[in-house]
Scaffold this motif. Structure first.
Motif, PDB file in Angstrom:
ATOM      1  N   LEU A 144      18.839  50.222 -22.692  1.00  0.00           N
ATOM      2  CA  LEU A 144      18.643  49.276 -23.798  1.00  0.00           C
ATOM      3  C   LEU A 144      19.973  48.704 -24.269  1.00  0.00           C
ATOM      4  O   LEU A 144      20.105  47.504 -24.491  1.00  0.00           O
ATOM      5  CB  LEU A 144      17.932  50.006 -24.946  1.00  0.00           C
ATOM      6  CG  LEU A 144      17.778  49.296 -26.277  1.00  0.00           C
ATOM      7  CD1 LEU A 144      17.046  47.979 -26.125  1.00  0.00           C
ATOM      8  CD2 LEU A 144      17.041  50.197 -27.278  1.00  0.00           C
TER       9      LEU A 144
ATOM     10  N   PHE B  74      12.450  40.851 -25.069  1.00  0.00           N
ATOM     11  CA  PHE B  74      12.404  42.313 -25.107  1.00  0.00           C
ATOM     12  C   PHE B  74      13.198  42.869 -26.280  1.00  0.00           C
ATOM     13  O   PHE B  74      12.752  43.783 -26.976  1.00  0.00           O
ATOM     14  CB  PHE B  74      12.941  42.884 -23.791  1.00  0.00           C
ATOM     15  CG  PHE B  74      12.783  44.368 -23.671  1.00  0.00           C
ATOM     16  CD1 PHE B  74      11.614  44.908 -23.151  1.00  0.00           C
ATOM     17  CD2 PHE B  74      13.788  45.224 -24.091  1.00  0.00           C
ATOM     18  CE1 PHE B  74      11.456  46.288 -23.052  1.00  0.00           C
ATOM     19  CE2 PHE B  74      13.640  46.602 -23.989  1.00  0.00           C
ATOM     20  CZ  PHE B  74      12.476  47.138 -23.471  1.00  0.00           C
ATOM     21  N   LEU B  75      14.366  42.297 -26.513  1.00  0.00           N
ATOM     22  CA  LEU B  75      15.225  42.798 -27.583  1.00  0.00           C
ATOM     23  C   LEU B  75      14.799  42.279 -28.960  1.00  0.00           C
ATOM     24  O   LEU B  75      15.307  42.718 -29.979  1.00  0.00           O
ATOM     25  CB  LEU B  75      16.682  42.408 -27.325  1.00  0.00           C
ATOM     26  CG  LEU B  75      17.352  43.121 -26.152  1.00  0.00           C
ATOM     27  CD1 LEU B  75      18.744  42.540 -25.907  1.00  0.00           C
ATOM     28  CD2 LEU B  75      17.457  44.615 -26.424  1.00  0.00           C
ATOM     29  N   GLY B  76      13.887  41.328 -28.970  1.00  0.00           N
ATOM     30  CA  GLY B  76      13.461  40.773 -30.253  1.00  0.00           C
ATOM     31  C   GLY B  76      14.441  39.757 -30.813  1.00  0.00           C
ATOM     32  O   GLY B  76      14.447  39.480 -32.002  1.00  0.00           O
ATOM     33  N   TYR B  77      15.273  39.180 -29.928  1.00  0.00           N
ATOM     34  CA  TYR B  77      16.227  38.183 -30.399  1.00  0.00           C
ATOM     35  C   TYR B  77      15.552  36.858 -30.710  1.00  0.00           C
ATOM     36  O   TYR B  77      16.164  35.972 -31.270  1.00  0.00           O
ATOM     37  CB  TYR B  77      17.321  37.934 -29.352  1.00  0.00           C
ATOM     38  CG  TYR B  77      18.323  39.047 -29.202  1.00  0.00           C
ATOM     39  CD1 TYR B  77      18.287  40.179 -30.012  1.00  0.00           C
ATOM     40  CD2 TYR B  77      19.345  38.947 -28.263  1.00  0.00           C
ATOM     41  CE1 TYR B  77      19.225  41.192 -29.863  1.00  0.00           C
ATOM     42  CE2 TYR B  77      20.278  39.961 -28.114  1.00  0.00           C
ATOM     43  CZ  TYR B  77      20.207  41.072 -28.910  1.00  0.00           C
ATOM     44  OH  TYR B  77      21.144  42.057 -28.751  1.00  0.00           O
TER      45      TYR B  77
ATOM     46  N   ASN C 127      16.060  38.250 -37.787  1.00  0.00           N
ATOM     47  CA  ASN C 127      16.000  39.286 -38.805  1.00  0.00           C
ATOM     48  C   ASN C 127      17.033  39.022 -39.898  1.00  0.00           C
ATOM     49  O   ASN C 127      18.211  38.857 -39.601  1.00  0.00           O
ATOM     50  CB  ASN C 127      16.275  40.651 -38.182  1.00  0.00           C
ATOM     51  CG  ASN C 127      15.113  41.123 -37.329  1.00  0.00           C
ATOM     52  OD1 ASN C 127      13.977  41.128 -37.767  1.00  0.00           O
ATOM     53  ND2 ASN C 127      15.410  41.506 -36.085  1.00  0.00           N
TER      54      ASN C 127
ATOM     55  N   ARG D 208      15.381  43.170 -43.871  1.00  0.00           N
ATOM     56  CA  ARG D 208      15.059  44.300 -42.999  1.00  0.00           C
ATOM     57  C   ARG D 208      16.272  45.115 -42.562  1.00  0.00           C
ATOM     58  O   ARG D 208      16.136  46.251 -42.138  1.00  0.00           O
ATOM     59  CB  ARG D 208      14.343  43.794 -41.740  1.00  0.00           C
ATOM     60  CG  ARG D 208      13.138  42.916 -42.058  1.00  0.00           C
ATOM     61  CD  ARG D 208      12.346  42.587 -40.820  1.00  0.00           C
ATOM     62  NE  ARG D 208      11.523  43.713 -40.420  1.00  0.00           N
ATOM     63  CZ  ARG D 208      10.822  43.757 -39.284  1.00  0.00           C
ATOM     64  NH1 ARG D 208      10.880  42.749 -38.438  1.00  0.00           N
ATOM     65  NH2 ARG D 208      10.086  44.818 -38.991  1.00  0.00           N
TER      66      ARG D 208
ATOM     67  N   ALA E 113      16.413  49.106 -41.312  1.00  0.00           N
ATOM     68  CA  ALA E 113      17.437  49.457 -40.329  1.00  0.00           C
ATOM     69  C   ALA E 113      18.807  49.352 -40.983  1.00  0.00           C
ATOM     70  O   ALA E 113      19.062  48.418 -41.750  1.00  0.00           O
ATOM     71  CB  ALA E 113      17.361  48.515 -39.129  1.00  0.00           C
TER      72      ALA E 113
ATOM     73  N   VAL F 137      15.832  53.324 -39.235  1.00  0.00           N
ATOM     74  CA  VAL F 137      16.724  53.563 -38.104  1.00  0.00           C
ATOM     75  C   VAL F 137      18.169  53.330 -38.540  1.00  0.00           C
ATOM     76  O   VAL F 137      18.466  52.412 -39.293  1.00  0.00           O
ATOM     77  CB  VAL F 137      16.341  52.695 -36.881  1.00  0.00           C
ATOM     78  CG1 VAL F 137      16.450  51.228 -37.196  1.00  0.00           C
ATOM     79  CG2 VAL F 137      17.209  53.030 -35.682  1.00  0.00           C
TER      80      VAL F 137
ATOM     81  N   LEU G 244      18.915  48.329 -33.118  1.00  0.00           N
ATOM     82  CA  LEU G 244      18.259  47.964 -34.378  1.00  0.00           C
ATOM     83  C   LEU G 244      17.179  46.916 -34.140  1.00  0.00           C
ATOM     84  O   LEU G 244      16.049  47.028 -34.621  1.00  0.00           O
ATOM     85  CB  LEU G 244      19.279  47.419 -35.377  1.00  0.00           C
ATOM     86  CG  LEU G 244      20.442  48.344 -35.752  1.00  0.00           C
ATOM     87  CD1 LEU G 244      21.332  47.673 -36.790  1.00  0.00           C
ATOM     88  CD2 LEU G 244      19.929  49.665 -36.301  1.00  0.00           C
ATOM     89  N   SER G 245      17.549  45.901 -33.372  1.00  0.00           N
ATOM     90  CA  SER G 245      16.635  44.787 -33.142  1.00  0.00           C
ATOM     91  C   SER G 245      15.364  45.248 -32.427  1.00  0.00           C
ATOM     92  O   SER G 245      14.243  44.894 -32.810  1.00  0.00           O
ATOM     93  CB  SER G 245      17.357  43.722 -32.321  1.00  0.00           C
ATOM     94  OG  SER G 245      16.557  42.590 -32.136  1.00  0.00           O
ATOM     95  N   LYS G 246      15.540  46.075 -31.394  1.00  0.00           N
ATOM     96  CA  LYS G 246      14.386  46.569 -30.656  1.00  0.00           C
ATOM     97  C   LYS G 246      13.471  47.395 -31.562  1.00  0.00           C
ATOM     98  O   LYS G 246      12.248  47.253 -31.527  1.00  0.00           O
ATOM     99  CB  LYS G 246      14.854  47.435 -29.476  1.00  0.00           C
ATOM    100  CG  LYS G 246      13.751  47.862 -28.534  1.00  0.00           C
ATOM    101  CD  LYS G 246      13.212  46.629 -27.819  1.00  0.00           C
ATOM    102  CE  LYS G 246      12.209  46.919 -26.725  1.00  0.00           C
ATOM    103  NZ  LYS G 246      11.024  47.640 -27.105  1.00  0.00           N
ATOM    104  N   HIS G 247      14.080  48.213 -32.367  1.00  0.00           N
ATOM    105  CA  HIS G 247      13.306  49.052 -33.273  1.00  0.00           C
ATOM    106  C   HIS G 247      12.468  48.207 -34.225  1.00  0.00           C
ATOM    107  O   HIS G 247      11.284  48.478 -34.434  1.00  0.00           O
ATOM    108  CB  HIS G 247      14.259  49.947 -34.058  1.00  0.00           C
ATOM    109  CG  HIS G 247      13.599  50.785 -35.095  1.00  0.00           C
ATOM    110  ND1 HIS G 247      13.081  52.033 -34.809  1.00  0.00           N
ATOM    111  CD2 HIS G 247      13.344  50.565 -36.403  1.00  0.00           C
ATOM    112  CE1 HIS G 247      12.552  52.542 -35.910  1.00  0.00           C
ATOM    113  NE2 HIS G 247      12.702  51.671 -36.895  1.00  0.00           N
ATOM    114  N   LEU G 248      13.064  47.172 -34.765  1.00  0.00           N
ATOM    115  CA  LEU G 248      12.327  46.312 -35.694  1.00  0.00           C
ATOM    116  C   LEU G 248      11.208  45.565 -34.983  1.00  0.00           C
ATOM    117  O   LEU G 248      10.101  45.452 -35.508  1.00  0.00           O
ATOM    118  CB  LEU G 248      13.274  45.316 -36.372  1.00  0.00           C
ATOM    119  CG  LEU G 248      14.298  45.928 -37.335  1.00  0.00           C
ATOM    120  CD1 LEU G 248      15.207  44.841 -37.896  1.00  0.00           C
ATOM    121  CD2 LEU G 248      13.611  46.677 -38.471  1.00  0.00           C
ATOM    122  N   SER G 249      11.494  45.088 -33.770  1.00  0.00           N
ATOM    123  CA  SER G 249      10.446  44.322 -33.088  1.00  0.00           C
ATOM    124  C   SER G 249       9.301  45.230 -32.639  1.00  0.00           C
ATOM    125  O   SER G 249       8.149  44.807 -32.585  1.00  0.00           O
ATOM    126  CB  SER G 249      11.017  43.491 -31.935  1.00  0.00           C
ATOM    127  OG  SER G 249      11.188  44.256 -30.775  1.00  0.00           O
TER     128      SER G 249
ATOM    129  N   LYS H  32       8.281  47.810 -34.380  1.00  0.00           N
ATOM    130  CA  LYS H  32       7.517  48.022 -35.605  1.00  0.00           C
ATOM    131  C   LYS H  32       6.530  46.875 -35.830  1.00  0.00           C
ATOM    132  O   LYS H  32       5.402  47.092 -36.237  1.00  0.00           O
ATOM    133  CB  LYS H  32       8.463  48.084 -36.816  1.00  0.00           C
ATOM    134  CG  LYS H  32       8.794  49.486 -37.263  1.00  0.00           C
ATOM    135  CD  LYS H  32       9.701  49.483 -38.446  1.00  0.00           C
ATOM    136  CE  LYS H  32       9.022  50.017 -39.694  1.00  0.00           C
ATOM    137  NZ  LYS H  32       9.996  50.257 -40.784  1.00  0.00           N
TER     138      LYS H  32
END
Lengths: 212, 212
Positions: free
Chosen positions: A10, A76-79, A83, A146, A171, A187, B200-205, B207
């Motif tokens: 990751l 995948f990373l939520g970019y 946030n 967040r 986070a 987190v 952090l980003s992965k964890h939030l996404s 969730k």
DNA sequence: TAGATTGTTAATCGATTAACAATC
DNA sequence: TAGATTGTTAATCGATTAACAATC
């Protein structure tokens, strides 16, 4: 079912992403696992394994489509969704982070900063507002922030952390050189510069032993 | 024979050190592995294993002597002898690091900074000199600088890195968000903020997926 | 088809944790 | 002595790498 990915893999993903984005833009460009690995100092098997967690895969004899790979990693990373974050501690390091434009690419948007020193409050050079710290909990709740970034001295870090958690932050990114306790649903990532320095320092002192 | 230590354990040592130093100073104070672990979020077995690599050991039923532990960790990490460093890139982050007093405790001494922008050269607020970058290789050689800290943009990081290596630097601490190639005798540590953010980003996404 | 490259399963390696013996 | 705590060896867990099958 979502594929599993190791913590280390990751953490390598942004490195792949960064490199892929640095390549000349070409909609149909392809890259092999070996080429990617060579550029970044990873083995090709590791590259394939890492990418298998995020992407539909490449084509034998052709490689991976760079444009797809970029998109897949970002998703995948939520970019892809942004946030909001607040930063606490508008000292030198805090200001450096506040004005770093690169965070945008990671979907990180620092909406405001806080400091206990009223002299530091107002508008920062970065164009962002610095508020007194007693506004923090409320503002976090109101804006549904967040992420909390902690750049205060170690001595007040836990206190600041508790307020952030109270404010609903999910986070925490901690730059203070100290251990923080957070509830397990939050987190915590420490940016542990002392740990990095330990590696360099040890290496140098070992060299001294070998050639005195 | 020197005991072996895992990379991870090595990186935990500064955390122990930091906590031990925060305790009230008492020449004969003792601390148990359990107490130390509880304070830092580590298991007690891990603490004992980590400490066994650096210290003569504690006494059953008593624990470890904090003063000895502090000394042992500092010696192990090489914090007792000072390493001179140069910093390249006197932007916001660079300046923040230049003026961070805490590095002294880690035996890190930033002797000078460099920047390609002549407008940034001269004396910095931190009291340190910023020189034009073409003086770097020579000054590194002359002062036998061992550590180079890179805080330039990614696009010039490799170039800067090469000059540092040419100047005889033995360890590089890289804050630029890019992969660097160094000869194998030079140790490279990336301060990879993007990697931290990925967690952090992965964890939030994740969730968001669970509770949409 | 042959060869390059992907993807996965099995083996290795390293770090953590558990079990237990040693000791004050 | 009994109990708390240390230190080490063995077992587990997780990540990387090797081997090999699949495919374009």
């Amino acid at each position: 079912m979502p594929k599993t990915i190791s913590v280390q893999a990751l953490q390598r993903l942004p490195t792949y992403l960064n490199y892929l984005k640095s390549l000349p833009l070409d909609k149909d460009a392809k890259i092999s696992a070996r080429a990617l690995g060579n550029a970044l100092g990873y083995g090709e098997i590791q590259v394939r394994k890492d990418l298998s967690a995020v992407s539909d895969g490449g084509k034998p004899k052709v490689g991976y489509c760079t444009a797809e790979l970029i998109r897949d990693i970002e998703i995948f990373l939520g970019y892809d969704d942004v946030n909001d974050a607040v930063l606490v501690g508008a000292g030198k390091l805090g200001k450096a982070l506040m004005s770093y434009e690169g965070f945008k690419t990671y979907g990180l948007n620092i909406v405001a900063a806080f400091d206990s020193d009223l002299a530091k409050c107002g508008t920062d050079e970065s164009g962002k507002q610095v508020f007194p710290i007693d506004k923090m909990e409320n503002l976090c709740k109101r804006l549904k922030v967040r992420i909390g970034i902690i750049t205060v001295p170690a001595s007040s870090a836990q206190q600041v952390c508790d307020i952030l958690v109270e404010g609903g932050v999910e986070a925490i990114w901690n730059f203070a050189p100290t251990h923080l306790s957070v509830p397990e649903e939050v987190v915590l990532k420490n940016e542990n510069m002392a740990a990095s320095l330990a590696i360099l320092s040890k290496h140098l002192s070992e060299k001294d032993w070998n050639c005195p």
